[in-house]
Design an enzyme around this catalytic site. Sequence first.
Site, PDB file in Angstrom:
ATOM      1  N   LYS A  84     -17.865 -30.097   6.359  1.00 35.88           N
ATOM      2  CA  LYS A  84     -16.733 -31.021   6.247  1.00 35.88           C
ATOM      3  C   LYS A  84     -15.547 -30.494   7.044  1.00 35.88           C
ATOM      4  O   LYS A  84     -15.257 -29.289   7.038  1.00 35.88           O
ATOM      5  CB  LYS A  84     -16.361 -31.197   4.770  1.00 35.88           C
ATOM      6  CG  LYS A  84     -15.304 -32.263   4.492  1.00 35.88           C
ATOM      7  CD  LYS A  84     -15.061 -32.387   2.987  1.00 35.88           C
ATOM      8  CE  LYS A  84     -14.012 -33.433   2.659  1.00 35.88           C
ATOM      9  NZ  LYS A  84     -13.759 -33.537   1.197  1.00 35.88           N
ATOM     10  N   SER A 159     -13.619 -38.236  -0.726  1.00 33.81           N
ATOM     11  CA  SER A 159     -13.198 -38.093   0.656  1.00 33.81           C
ATOM     12  C   SER A 159     -14.292 -37.571   1.592  1.00 33.81           C
ATOM     13  O   SER A 159     -14.176 -37.649   2.808  1.00 33.81           O
ATOM     14  CB  SER A 159     -12.006 -37.128   0.732  1.00 33.81           C
ATOM     15  OG  SER A 159     -12.381 -35.822   0.316  1.00 33.81           O
ATOM     16  N   SER A 183     -14.802 -35.794  -4.771  1.00 32.70           N
ATOM     17  CA  SER A 183     -15.062 -36.045  -3.357  1.00 32.70           C
ATOM     18  C   SER A 183     -16.405 -35.545  -2.843  1.00 32.70           C
ATOM     19  O   SER A 183     -16.755 -35.792  -1.695  1.00 32.70           O
ATOM     20  CB  SER A 183     -13.940 -35.448  -2.504  1.00 32.70           C
ATOM     21  OG  SER A 183     -12.732 -36.136  -2.733  1.00 32.70           O
TER      22      SER A 183
END
Length: 509
Positions: A84, A159, A183
Amino acid sequence: MTDWTRKTADELAQALAAGEVTSVELTQAHLDRIAAVDGNADAGIHAFLHVDAEGALAQAKASDERRAAGTPASYLDGVPIAVKDVLATEGVPTTVASKILEGWIPPYDATVVKKLKEAGLPILGKTNMDEFAMGSSTEHSAYGPTRNPWDQTRIPGGSGGGSAAAVAAFEAPLALGTDTGGSIRQPAAVTGSVGVKPTYGGVSRYGLVAMANSLDQVGPVTRTVLDSALLHELIGGHDPLDSTSIDAPVPAFADAARQGAAGDLSGLKVGVIRELQGEGYQPGVQARFDESLDLLRAAGAEVVEVSCPNFVHALATYYLVMPCEASSNLAKFDAMRYGLRVTPDGDPSAEDVMRASRDAGFGDEVKRRIIIGTYALSSGYYDAYYGQAQKVRTLITQDFEAAFAQVDVLVSPTSPTTAFKLGEKLDDPIAMYLNDLATIPANLAGVPGISLPNGLADEDDLPSGFQILAPATEDVRLYRVGAALEAALEKNWGGPLLDRAPELEGVSA
């Protein structure tokens, strides 16, 4: 010919050990898959913001050399992974999907990234996300949304939608995400993947671009419970560079997953959280949840209902605590030291430059949360808002403690609904925030949680997720129970849920 992109990380590790394939071949296969289906902001999955083909192949070659010498760095040495874009990667762009950090190249690695490299996992690239991890749909990325591999008109969660979509689209067998209010788990639920939020402090946060220090946690995104356990063992452990890191040995998560896969949960007591089901939950999601409870009973577990009355205040509590911490953390993006700098015409002051840079560099959702947090922390309002929220947070933690005195694990649907349409909730922040209803309590209390796919909702044939929560530092319970449920579900389905996902068409990158 074997399609290596369809194999689990455990299967790839076994194939590497047996000499059936090289890491260079595996890495190239995944890079080819990314080139075929990922596309860009206009078409394709758009799971990646940056693909580091050269770096990944160099790491893969080094892995093959270790294998040839009989000195693999770890069980997963040579298995590629995606990261990420909120984690610092030396020499590779880290933007947190924000214009304010566009083009920033970190001079160091986050501790978890360093551990991946030491274990020999080639890093394919950096995945898309909501800007500064603020969102539940990955639509708040400054570089365009990621799309759900099950239906590209729908969101992949947030997210960390990029990491979940990359795994679900077979672009990477493993990925790292971060979970501040769900997330990792919510994207896993809506993409049919597995996501784990470890115990707070169980995985180092050093090198993570922080949104909310007391809530953020790095964790695995994979296609199986065992793969998450294997990755968790690699990234977990004490880090002297993180003051919140737990100084304790990393448990044998993979052994717990293998034990659970045998399907015997005799003596285990499962608590169904009354406040996290029923009204407001999509009927198909609730139906899959109830069916999963029946499978746990069939495996020998005792299933009872428990009440956590203060969970009804978790959403409001989170959306005070998190913006307060975020506004403080994001104050350092001031155009003075690094990142975007916008210089207004004339003879601007430092304050003018800061104002112009932050206005141009931050998106609407980030600005919204900074304003809320700054207001709640201001003189005269601190006690009324932030102080009160911390008191309720304590009550939520006490609810967990009371519940875990009665049961071994707690369960709920991961997300109230399946993936919604792109743009459907973009202009309605409250509706967007409600997607984290079931995941937020774990972050407020610091307890670990896992989401695994438990079927397709009847209304839309899209994945739903089953959430398991355990007491702090008892992450092994997640893997035992999760693997048992996964085995039972796959027996019913005749294989992994992702085998039923629609085949993706190639796009122009």
